[in-house]
Scaffold this active site. Structure first.
Site, mmCIF file in Angstrom:
data_model
loop_
_atom_site.group_PDB
_atom_site.id
_atom_site.type_symbol
_atom_site.label_atom_id
_atom_site.label_comp_id
_atom_site.label_asym_id
_atom_site.label_seq_id
_atom_site.Cartn_x
_atom_site.Cartn_y
_atom_site.Cartn_z
ATOM 1 N N HIS A 148 -2.871 6.708 2.817
ATOM 2 C CA HIS A 148 -3.401 5.505 2.179
ATOM 3 C C HIS A 148 -4.828 5.282 2.649
ATOM 4 C CE1 HIS A 148 -4.254 1.459 1.132
ATOM 5 N NE2 HIS A 148 -3.999 0.951 2.308
ATOM 6 N N CYS A 151 0.811 -1.221 0.000
ATOM 7 C CA CYS A 151 0.000 0.000 0.000
ATOM 8 C C CYS A 151 0.845 1.271 0.000
ATOM 9 C CB CYS A 151 -0.939 -0.001 1.197
ATOM 10 S SG CYS A 151 -2.004 -1.463 1.263
ATOM 11 N N ASN A 156 -10.403 -0.164 -0.235
ATOM 12 C CA ASN A 156 -8.940 -0.147 -0.112
ATOM 13 C C ASN A 156 -8.360 -0.735 -1.392
ATOM 14 O OD1 ASN A 156 -6.250 -0.763 0.400
ATOM 15 N ND2 ASN A 156 -6.595 -1.435 2.489
#
Length: 344
Positions: free
Chosen positions: A259, A122, A289
């Site tokens: 993120h 990520c 996500n």
């Protein structure tokens, strides 16, 4: 470029951006039919309402090509003279060849261009920006295409309600180009803690980290509670160090883009930083996500909505499996758009 064997130092800036998400939506109502969950429970704990899911025959390289094409159309950019391609992803089409090499061929980019995949989960997109800045500012390269993309739906366990509610697919692309007077990249901070590697993983050739046996499912496994604790503690500390090294303050940061892991993670991070949540940009509400794609998606949403403007200072901060973290402070110097973006 190289001049008599000596690197000619120059500036580097982000000049263009493009994004893409698959057409198929997986809503919270859809998930209610798959696992023991409901819309209220998901929204309360994550802030996510839906996510995009790639087709069975649609892979990370396809998402990347679409994002790059959106960039080229919007900013009138010729990509054939790109001299380096960096793709941040945890879900490449193949272990090899790289996604970057596939993109080089499909976009008709010069065969003299470098092409590499970057694995930092990520945090990957911001790591890619950091590398691109170094390559361009040193004079080694002039035009670097950086992409953050993931097809997490293809490695998600849809029987595990703690993880399947989180993840979606998407891609973002930016061009980092040279500019003699540019001050686009203002500062960075990075770090890693490999001792926490077993908290987020996907098994491969090995199913053991040090002496810890992993669940060998070949699907994504995450200890959300431990990752939450690490991120909420680590990101504010990293931001503080980044600002100190950059000689600036949070008051001068127009937008914070962490993120997009989970809104309930972003909230305490902003609270600990004493930074207004309304100045934090995230892409998780409608896209979930998306790992390496989440930060460019959030940045582009801000641009599309007219929030983010040239001349503003943006702090991007990636964190995730590894455990890895990296922050990048950027002053936006995008070129003028010549066409409307592809609808998301």
């Amino acid at each position: 470029m190289l001049n008599n064997g000596v690197n000619e130092l120059t500036g580097a800036k982000i000049t263009a951006i493009g994004t893409y998400v698959p057409a198929q939506r997986l809503t919270n109502a859809d998930l209610e039919k798959m696992v023991d969950t409901n819309d209220e429970w998901i929204v309360q704990r994550t802030g996510i309402r839906e996510r995009r899911i790639s087709r069975k025959d649609e892979f990370t390289s396809d998402l990347c090509v679409a994002a790059a094409e959106d960039l080229a159309k919007r900013y009138g950019k010729n990509l054939q003279d790109v001299d380096m391609i960096i793709v941040a992803t945890s879900t490449p089409d193949f272990p090899f060849p790289s996604v970057a090499a596939l993109i080089q061929n499909r976009l008709g980019i010069s065969q003299t261009a470098g092409a590499i995949d970057l694995s930092a989960a990520c945090a990957g997109f911001v790591y890619g920006l950091h590398m691109a800045n170094g390559l361009v500012a040193s004079g080694l390269h002039r035009k670097v295409l950086v992409l953050g993309a993931d097809s997490l739906s293809k490695i998600t366990d849809y029987t595990d309600r703690s993880t399947c509610i989180l993840f979606g697919d998407g891609a973002g692309a930016v061009l980092v180009e040279s500019g003699a007077s540019s001050t686009g990249f203002l500062g960075f901070h990075m770090g890693s803690d490999g001792s926490g590697g077993h908290h987020v993983y996907r098994t491969g050739l090995s199913s053991k980290i040090e002496d810890i046996e992993l669940v060998d499912t070949k699907l994504l496994v995450q200890n959300g509670r431990e990752v939450f604790r690490w991120a909420v503690r680590t990101v504010p500390q990293g931001v503080e160090q980044l600002l100190a090294k950059s000689g600036t303050t949070l008051a001068k940061v127009d937008w914070f883009i962490p993120h997009s892991a989970n809104l309930r993670m972003i909230e305490p991070i902003c609270e600990r930083m004493n930074y207004p949540l309304e100045q934090a940009l995230y892409s998780l509400v409608h896209f979930g996500n998306t790992s390496a794609a989440s930060i460019p998606l959030a940045l582009d949403l801000g641009i599309r909505e007219g929030k983010v403007q040239n001349g503003q200072t943006v702090l991007m901060y990636g964190f995730g499996a590894g455990l890895t973290q990296v922050g990048q402070l950027v002053k936006l110097e995008l070129d003028e758009q010549v066409a409307e973006p592809t609808p998301l």
